[in-house]
Write a protein that holds these residues in place. Structure first.
Motif: not given
Length: 177
Positions: A1-7, A10-14
């Motif tokens: 549920g809660a948005d944990s931000g970008l890691s 994690n390649p998809t977060h780039h």
């Protein structure tokens, strides 16, 4: 549920989201802003007193409005009527000197005629709302809340909000923020 931000790991977060800019109406600004105004982006115009910052901001508001954007202006320096006069002079092609004589309360025909002509000739008009806040009386939260209330009441979805000017806003520090 809660948005944990970008890691970072994690390649998809780039992956960069496609830019959804709103053209400014000024070629130079569109170029340096990489296409126009971006959602959730703060752009500040800074300069010495009396160099024309408010005039630039009213020109930006006028162009955004004429390009179909819903524009909100929070003025902390000029009165709302003076700001409207600047906007009206620019948009309706009336000299500021003639504005007072052409547009009198007892003769609203002149303004009605010019507004009707504007609606006929510029089909892409947005909405343009001007709200005066006294110097030092409004914080960023106050201004945001005002335009959110207007949005709830009218359905207008502001794409551009202009605050003229930031130095005259009430700081949030007094509430511990």
């Amino acid at each position: 549920g809660a948005d944990s931000g970008l890691s970072f790991f994690n390649p998809t977060h780039h992956i960069q989201l496609s830019k959804i800019g709103t053209p400014t109406g000024f070629k130079f600004f569109d170029k340096v802003l990489d296409g126009g105004w971006n959602p959730k982006t703060l752009v500040i115009f800074q300069g010495r007193p009396k160099v024309g910052k408010s005039m630039v901001l009213s020109n930006i508001a006028a162009r955004a409005f004429l390009n179909g954007n819903d524009v909100g202006i929070a003025t902390l320096e000029l009165s709302d009527r003076k700001y409207m006069k600047r906007l009206g002079a620019q948009i309706l092609n009336i000299t500021t000197k003639a504005y007072d004589t052409i547009l009198r309360e007892e003769d609203m025909g002149g303004i009605v005629e010019r507004l009707d002509q504007l609606r006929e000739t510029v089909p892409t008009l947005g909405n343009l709302e001007v709200k005066e806040f006294g110097a030092g009386t409004a914080s960023a939260v106050d201004i945001e809340n005002y335009f959110l209330k207007v949005q709830q009441r009218t359905g207008i979805k502001f794409k551009v909000i202009i605050v003229d000017y930031v130095n005259l806003m009430r700081p949030l520090r007094e509430r511990g923020d």
